[in-house]
Design a protein around this motif. Structure first.
Motif, short mmCIF file in Angstrom:
data_model
loop_
_atom_site.label_atom_id
_atom_site.label_comp_id
_atom_site.label_asym_id
_atom_site.label_seq_id
_atom_site.Cartn_x
_atom_site.Cartn_y
_atom_site.Cartn_z
N SER A 1 -7.43 4.04 33.79
CA SER A 1 -6.28 3.82 32.92
C SER A 1 -6.23 4.84 31.80
O SER A 1 -7.25 5.18 31.19
CB SER A 1 -6.32 2.41 32.31
N PRO A 2 -5.02 5.34 31.47
CA PRO A 2 -4.87 6.35 30.41
C PRO A 2 -4.90 5.71 29.03
O PRO A 2 -3.87 5.53 28.38
CB PRO A 2 -3.51 6.97 30.72
N TYR B 1 -5.59 6.66 26.12
CA TYR B 1 -5.07 7.41 24.98
C TYR B 1 -3.56 7.29 24.84
O TYR B 1 -3.03 7.50 23.76
CB TYR B 1 -5.46 8.89 25.12
N THR B 2 -2.86 6.96 25.91
CA THR B 2 -1.39 6.88 25.85
C THR B 2 -0.88 5.45 25.85
O THR B 2 0.32 5.24 25.94
CB THR B 2 -0.77 7.64 27.05
N HIS C 1 -10.42 14.40 22.60
CA HIS C 1 -10.63 14.57 24.04
C HIS C 1 -11.75 15.58 24.25
O HIS C 1 -11.68 16.69 23.71
CB HIS C 1 -9.36 15.09 24.72
N GLN D 1 -6.65 18.19 26.29
CA GLN D 1 -5.38 17.76 26.87
C GLN D 1 -4.68 18.92 27.58
O GLN D 1 -4.01 18.70 28.60
CB GLN D 1 -4.47 17.19 25.78
N ASP E 1 -5.09 15.52 35.13
CA ASP E 1 -4.07 14.54 34.76
C ASP E 1 -4.56 13.12 34.95
O ASP E 1 -4.20 12.22 34.19
CB ASP E 1 -2.80 14.76 35.60
N GLN F 1 -7.67 11.95 34.62
CA GLN F 1 -8.83 11.50 33.85
C GLN F 1 -8.83 11.92 32.38
O GLN F 1 -9.65 11.41 31.61
CB GLN F 1 -10.12 12.02 34.50
N HIS G 1 -7.07 11.25 29.81
CA HIS G 1 -6.81 10.23 28.79
C HIS G 1 -7.65 8.97 28.97
O HIS G 1 -7.45 8.00 28.23
CB HIS G 1 -5.33 9.86 28.77
N THR G 2 -8.57 8.95 29.94
CA THR G 2 -9.38 7.75 30.15
C THR G 2 -10.47 7.64 29.08
O THR G 2 -10.81 8.63 28.42
CB THR G 2 -10.03 7.76 31.54
N GLY H 1 0.10 9.03 32.47
CA GLY H 1 -1.33 9.24 32.39
C GLY H 1 -2.03 9.08 33.72
O GLY H 1 -3.17 8.63 33.78
N THR H 2 -1.36 9.45 34.81
CA THR H 2 -1.99 9.39 36.13
C THR H 2 -1.73 10.71 36.83
O THR H 2 -1.25 11.67 36.22
CB THR H 2 -1.44 8.19 36.93
#
Length: 689
Positions: A428-429, A431-432, A465, A469, A493, A495, A497-498, A603-604
């Motif tokens: 799951s992202p 950060y977003t 991060h 990013q 893309d 990972q 933001h995980t 975020g995927t």
């Protein structure tokens, strides 16, 4: 001279009538905050009417003035002097319900009734055909929605409101709530209470409009309650004010908290009271008391409750260390939703029905629910119903901590299991999603799990991060050498933001896009233990991010207990795809986006997103094109009986294509706009109670 009467939206719209918004009125301007508040009111009303069909909810007034020249036997026309924003929004909501019902089951009876009786004058021609005629700037967009044209739902305010409601209606509804789209429509037409104020011929309508829009400050719920209570104490008001009321005000430090206290008091006995109904609810309860002594006793009770509420605001005043720690944590989290239940726990302890140890464990379960929901992307959904309901529904035959654990573990509470929690942490992202302040709080709490001797001061830290990013050429080269150049973007893309790639630093700007060797040296020198752990790696990429994610998951599982293992709840849902569906519903007609842009905002990675769209129905999936602006060769309608050309559908919606079959670049939704739509889709029910 004016006449006022309470009525329903259905009674206003029924019959052969038309409502014109005057030119001196501003265009339609309601934004996401207004729409979210109305949607919460309507869905709560639909839920309440499932138990009592006579339930109503007051939403304000409309001021109408008859148009000169209307004659007997013809259509009755009114100027909308005040209330046009509300009236326009409600008719857009009805249009969205009509189209939603038609889409899911072709429900002609309900859709025809909404269209022919409430949105249009069925047997009239233009310009009298539409029930509501907005200002000229809004008429084309509004008519497109009411007439169901392909251009409906454009990127203007009218289109945004329509898309908002279509998105909300497309969301799955908990079957336990007892309502669907038809019940929402009935709540709108029959359950919403409106005061219709009608002027007479000869009234100065423009002056009435000016006076309505130049009113002074309004009394708050707290002001109204104070005035009401002291009016009920003709002989003891001065003593009560000096000995009880003024100390209570001083303890809570501002009037807003006093109002909140009275609202929380109502929630101890009635789970579905909104804060805007505080005065009415308290007045209804207090009206049962006939004597001044009873009113004084109520103020004494509220004053004692206020001292418990103060502990929630000032946890440092709590004497038990374990309870103090949990109250401090909940204050740091910054969510108002648990307040009714937290106050209830303190009341239970105060009257001797629970020990401090039991209350501390119960508070830990609340904290665990919040943390686990946050990490799986379910931060706030339904919490404003869940916690007040718990006050009423806890099993009083059990110790309060055990009762609360069992309650939170049952039903659709989204109390993530260890397996779902670990899965979400890896993909799951974070950060977003959710609130930025809670992301920082989450990482601060995780740092404390490393048993750091040095106190972490969150105010000096920012979320960083580790894998940046935006990849520099050196990062891209190093990752490409390990995983292959073709896989770098997809892995990044998926990972970046995980949780496994996030940390806290006091020098975020200095780290930036530095290569990992240089970052590692700075992280190694950090006083933050989690950074020192990252610095033990010789390289950083998808493999290390996944490994760290699993390690953090185990720390979190040990610190925040999961649901009761003896209670089985089978709920198959994924917040990522629900977020995608909400976002897709908000894509404006006549515009397009790409698989890559959509994946980046969510975020995927583009591949799993494309696989999802290829196998599971999703709203407006045909508006997602390749990066060249072409319909993907693999695009197929999920509906087996649908054969229409997606390119032709897009053209009907207003999208232009070149002779080579590529969509106009000027109509591609920018990443910034797509992110704004994502934020609008991820509304926060705690924003307004």
């Amino acid at each position: 001279m004016v006449a006022a009467q309470e009525t329903s939206l259905q009674k206003i719209l029924e019959g052969t009538s038309q409502y014109l918004v005057p030119l001196y009125q501003r265009p339609y301007q309601w934004g996401s905050d207004n729409l979210e508040e109305l949607w919460r009111d309507v869905t709560q009303l639909a839920e309440d009417r499932a138990e009592d069909v006579e339930t109503t909810h007051f939403i304000g007034s409309v001021v109408l003035a008859p148009v000169h020249g209307s004659v007997a036997g013809s259509i009755t026309r009114y100027l909308v002097v005040d209330g046009q924003q509300r009236l326009t929004t409600l008719t857009l909501l009805l249009a969205a319900i009509r189209d939603h019902l038609h889409e899911i089951d072709n429900a002609t009876r309900d859709t025809d009734r909404i269209h022919n009786q409430l949105l249009t004058n069925q047997y009239e021609d233009d310009p009298h055909r539409l029930k509501l005629l907005p200002t000229q700037a809004d008429r084309e967009a509004y008519a497109a929605v009411i007439d169901g044209l392909p251009t409906a739902g454009g990127d203007d305010n009218i289109g945004a409101a329509y898309r908002f409601f279509r998105a909300r209606l497309a969301e799955p509804v908990d079957p336990e709530l007892g309502y669907g789209a038809v019940q929402v429509a009935q709540a709108v037409t029959s359950g919403l209470s409106v005061v219709s104020i009608s002027t007479h011929p000869g009234d100065n309508v423009h002056r009435i409009f000016q006076s309505l829009n130049n009113t002074g400050l309004k009394l708050t719920q707290g002001d109204l309650l104070r005035n009401y209570l002291f009016m009920r104490m003709p002989t003891r008001s001065e003593v009560v004010y000096r000995t009880l009321w003024r100390p209570l005000q001083d303890a809570l430090e501002n009037n807003d908290r006093l109002e909140t206290l009275f609202w929380l008091d109502l929630l101890q006995t009635t789970a579905k009271v909104k804060q805007t109904q505080t005065f009415a609810g308290q007045q209804n309860r207090l009206d049962r008391f006939a004597h001044e002594d009873e009113i004084v006793a109520e103020i004494e009770r509220i004053a004692a409750l206020g001292q418990l509420y103060r502990l929630m605001l000032r946890p440092d005043e709590e004497t038990d260390p374990a309870v103090r720690e949990r109250l401090t944590r909940l204050a740091e989290w910054g969510s108002t939703a648990p307040a009714p239940l937290v106050l209830h726990l303190l009341v239970v302890r105060d009257r001797g029905d629970a020990t401090s140890g039991q209350v501390a464990r119960a508070l830990l379960y609340i904290e665990s629910l919040l943390v686990r929901r946050f990490l799986v992307g379910r931060a706030t959904q339904g919490l404003n119903r869940l916690f007040p309901a718990a006050v009423q529904e806890l099993d009083t035959s059990l110790p309060v901590d055990e009762a609360l654990h069992r309650y939170l573990s049952a039903g659709r509470k989204h109390y993530a299991s260890n397996e779902k929690l670990t899965e979400a942490i890896l993909v799951s992202p974070l950060y977003t999603t959710g609130r930025a302040t809670q992301r920082k709080t989450m990482l601060t709490w995780i740092e404390q799990l490393f048993n750091s001797k040095e106190q972490v001061v969150p105010t000096t830290l920012t979320v960083e991060h580790v894998m940046p990013q935006t990849l520099s050429s050196q990062w891209r080269s190093e990752l490409g050498a390990i995983y292959g150049p073709d896989r770098v973007d997809e892995l990044h893309d998926g990972q970046v933001h995980t949780l496994g790639n996030l940390t806290l630093t006091g020098y975020n700007e200095n780290l930036g896009n530095l290569n990992f060797d240089r970052k590692r040296n700075m992280l190694r020198a950090s006083s933050i233990r989690m950074n020192q752990a990252i610095a033990t790696h010789s390289e950083w990429g998808p493999k290390q991010i996944e490994q760290r994610g699993r390690e953090l998951a185990q720390l979190i599982i040990r610190a925040w207990p999961g649901p009761d293992a003896g209670i089985t709840v089978n709920i198959d849902d994924n917040p990522l795809w629900e977020s995608m569906d909400r976002l897709l519903t908000l894509l404006p007609a006549g515009h397009w986006t790409t698989y890559g842009d959509l994946a980046k905002v969510l975020g995927t990675a583009a591949q799993p997103l494309g696989n999802r769209l290829a196998t599971v129905p999703a709203p407006n999936a045909h508006r997602v094109l390749t990066s060249q602006g072409e319909v993907s060769p693999s695009f197929r309608w999920i509906e087996p009986d649908r054969t229409d050309n997606p390119k032709q559908i897009l053209e009907q919606e207003g999208l232009r294509f070149s002779t080579g079959g590529r969509a106009a670049p000027s109509l591609r939704i920018s990443l910034k706009h797509l992110q704004e739509l994502r934020q609008a889709a991820e509304y926060d029910p705690e924003a307004e109670r």
